[in-house]
Write an enzyme that holds these catalytic residues in place. Structure first.
Site, PDB file in Angstrom:
ATOM      1  N   ARG A  62      39.009  46.271  34.602  1.00  0.00           N
ATOM      2  CA  ARG A  62      39.521  45.330  35.602  1.00  0.00           C
ATOM      3  C   ARG A  62      41.047  45.476  35.736  1.00  0.00           C
ATOM      4  NH1 ARG A  62      36.872  41.227  37.540  1.00  0.00           N
ATOM      5  NH2 ARG A  62      35.430  41.196  35.796  1.00  0.00           N
ATOM      6  N   MET A  87      35.525  40.913  46.920  1.00  0.00           N
ATOM      7  CA  MET A  87      34.482  40.552  45.946  1.00  0.00           C
ATOM      8  C   MET A  87      34.859  40.894  44.511  1.00  0.00           C
ATOM      9  SD  MET A  87      32.805  38.960  47.930  1.00  0.00           S
ATOM     10  CE  MET A  87      31.419  38.417  46.984  1.00  0.00           C
ATOM     11  N   HIS A 105      36.842  29.888  50.651  1.00  0.00           N
ATOM     12  CA  HIS A 105      35.486  29.781  50.100  1.00  0.00           C
ATOM     13  C   HIS A 105      34.629  28.977  51.072  1.00  0.00           C
ATOM     14  CE1 HIS A 105      32.352  29.602  47.080  1.00  0.00           C
ATOM     15  NE2 HIS A 105      32.167  28.347  47.453  1.00  0.00           N
TER      16      HIS A 105
END
Ligand code: 3YE
Length: 218
Positions: A62, A87, A105
């Site tokens: 990551r 994403m 969101h």
């Protein structure tokens, strides 16, 4: 003038809407995706917006991926990052280097966090849902694992309620939340930032918006 680094996953319709409306004079400095086939790339290029693709390679951690994203963005000047269907969960590697990062969101947080906010709203049978623009805050622990309850949990900038109609399915609800909710709320949030009307206090977990600005509509 506020310049935005947009990070999208697919069509990036919110970013394109912001690019087309220049809320508060804000402009897209760059649009970045992880997917070389994302339709947003062509749509951004048509508008003269530079684009960057930073694929997630198989062996990348990551942090390594976020470093690569930061490197790609380092060529651009921007004061705000806007996620739109991006994403990936972001960690401190990115967030500690980036300016304020916003996400939209498709639900009225803290209701229905997670990946299927529309399906969850339909299943719950609510008559009102909506969308939330929030500041993205770290959602990983020290070894880089995702802390689920910290995703979609950053301080809220603005929200827009959207009715759920009988007969809605995920597709009809998704479109209404996007076009009637996100298309209002996201440019509004960007305008407030561009106007210098927003104060983000991450330590307190709070966003404060100047009252006179916050009460003005779209
Ligand atoms: N990052 C933090 N906090 C937030 N990113 C988004 C919101 C948000 C954020 O509030 N820190 C699904 C992504 C979730 C997921 O689990 N992705 C995986 C990888 C999946 C893949 O690449 O195939 C992951 O580990 O990131 C934006 C929305 C994130 C949605």
């Amino acid at each position: 003038m506020t310049r935005i680094a947009g990070m999208a996953g697919n069509r990036g319709r919110n970013l394109l809407n912001i690019a087309d409306r220049n809320p508060g004079g804000a402009e897209l400095a760059v649009v970045l995706t992880n997917d070389a086939d994302a339709p947003v790339l062509e749509a951004a290029a048509e508008r003269g917006i530079p684009t960057e693709v930073v694929p997630l390679e198989d062996d990348m951690s990551r942090s390594e991926h976020e470093e690569a994203v930061l490197e790609a963005l380092s060529e651009y000047d921007f004061e705000l990052v806007c996620l739109d269907g991006y994403m990936r969960i972001l960690s401190e590697t990115f967030l500690s280097e980036a300016p304020t990062t916003l996400n939209v969101h498709p639900a009225l947080l803290p209701a229905f966090p997670g990946m299927d906010a529309w399906g969850d709203a339909l299943e719950e049978g609510v008559s009102v849902t909506g969308c939330t623009v929030h500041v993205v805050t770290d959602a990983t622990d020290e070894d880089g694992s995702v802390v689920e309850e910290d995703v979609d949990a950053g301080p809220i900038v603005t929200q827009e309620p959207i009715p759920v109609y009988e007969g809605d399915d995920e597709e009809t609800l998704k479109e209404r939340v996007l076009y009637e909710g996100e298309f209002r709320a996201y440019p509004r949030a960007v305008k407030w930032f561009a106007d210098g009307a927003v104060d983000v206090d991450l330590e307190a977990g709070e966003v404060t918006v100047e009252n006179d600005v916050a009460t003005v509509g779209d």
